[in-house]
Design an enzyme around this catalytic site. Sequence first.
Site, PDB file in Angstrom:
ATOM      1  N   HIS A   1      -1.050 -11.320  10.013  1.00  0.00           N
ATOM      2  CA  HIS A   1      -0.334 -10.638  11.092  1.00  0.00           C
ATOM      3  C   HIS A   1      -0.195 -11.543  12.330  1.00  0.00           C
ATOM      4  O   HIS A   1       0.901 -11.858  12.767  1.00  0.00           O
ATOM      5  CB  HIS A   1      -1.093  -9.372  11.522  1.00  0.00           C
ATOM      6  CG  HIS A   1      -1.274  -8.351  10.444  1.00  0.00           C
ATOM      7  ND1 HIS A   1      -0.251  -7.645   9.860  1.00  0.00           N
ATOM      8  CD2 HIS A   1      -2.401  -7.880   9.858  1.00  0.00           C
ATOM      9  CE1 HIS A   1      -0.726  -6.798   8.970  1.00  0.00           C
ATOM     10  NE2 HIS A   1      -2.018  -6.912   8.940  1.00  0.00           N
TER      11      HIS A   1
HETATM   12  O1  RIB Z   1      -2.161  -4.518  12.985  1.00  0.00           O
HETATM   13  C1  RIB Z   1      -2.584  -5.855  12.957  1.00  0.00           C
HETATM   14  C2  RIB Z   1      -3.206  -6.228  14.262  1.00  0.00           C
HETATM   15  O2  RIB Z   1      -4.365  -5.439  14.478  1.00  0.00           O
HETATM   16  C3  RIB Z   1      -3.703  -7.694  14.295  1.00  0.00           C
HETATM   17  O3  RIB Z   1      -3.597  -8.175  15.605  1.00  0.00           O
HETATM   18  C4  RIB Z   1      -5.145  -7.572  13.903  1.00  0.00           C
HETATM   19  O4  RIB Z   1      -5.959  -8.623  14.465  1.00  0.00           O
HETATM   20  C5  RIB Z   1      -5.519  -6.275  14.543  1.00  0.00           C
HETATM   21  O5  RIB Z   1      -5.818  -6.532  15.908  1.00  0.00           O
END
Ligand code: RIB
Length: 318
Positions: free
Chosen positions: A242
């Site tokens: 992500h």
């Molecule tokens: O949904 C993904 C996000 O949520 C990323 O930033 C992960 O590190 C969590 O913080």
Amino acid sequence: MNPTRIIIDTDPGVDDALTFLLALASPEIQLEALTTVCGNIGIDKTTRNALSVLELAHASHIPVARGCADPMLNKLGNSGDAVHGTSGIGKSNLPEPKAQPIEQHAIDYLIERILAEPQQISLYTIGPMTNLALAIRKDPRIVPALKEVVIMGGSLRAGGNITPQAEFNIHADPHAAHVVFHSGIPITLIPLDATYKCLLTSADIERLNKIKSPIARFVGDATAIYMDFYKKYEGFDGCALHDPLTLAVIIAPELFTFEDHYIDVDISTGVSMGNTFADFMKVTKKPANIKVALNVRGRDFVELFLERMETLSRSIAD
Ligand code: RIB
Ligand code: CA
């Protein structure tokens, strides 16, 4: 071409940590600082983890400013443990960092740095946006001074990962997201619609660990719990990159399919709290406020990530 100068606002977090490593392995990027926030785990651990990962990558010269311990209104849950482990960075076992965070609070540090060099700094938010929202409220002069904000967060057509309708970073502090979305700062949004197409697999980890390096081992150890979580709850082999995907805005923008849309966030307290939605049909007649990545060549990004991790691992070998 001069490197893009960025500050990363972060809640490390496994994928946050991989983002720091990718930034440090990318000559197109000059990582100016990290500002920490609560999110995946509490502020003490996110700040410690930021310092520890920089030390691992021989980058302790990069300042870390400690930020907000709570979201603006909501209370932080502890959902992060299942994905990121109780340390916040999986099964990695990094030593206590020698470096300390700077004295200044992250909010004041952001204001000072952004005002000192107008239009020079890009802010990458890869956790809840509490620090940025409160910095905007404390000193609105940063709105015209900040070059851009690139956000890992939200979900338009991909469903939620913390509730059926909301992505974690936005859900953790929807009020902060609302302040940022409507601030007028140029925003690029990297939502789950794109990030779930970037899966780092166990085969990728094996490939990386052919290089004997604390960096390669860290990537494997840090993602171990993350991988187990995805296998158990989402049924696939791999973990989504992500946060690291945000940096592709600089190093490989051609991988994305971007569209400009009016995007808002639900700040009601019901089942859809934190839901992000785009006015695809232009029914509100409101101007687009966000450039959003609706698609990405995910495997191409993962290959790029791996190549950069291999290079970094060779530079910091056993
Ligand atoms: O949904 C993904 C996000 O949520 C990323 O930033 C992960 O590190 C969590 O913080
Ligand atoms: Ca994060």
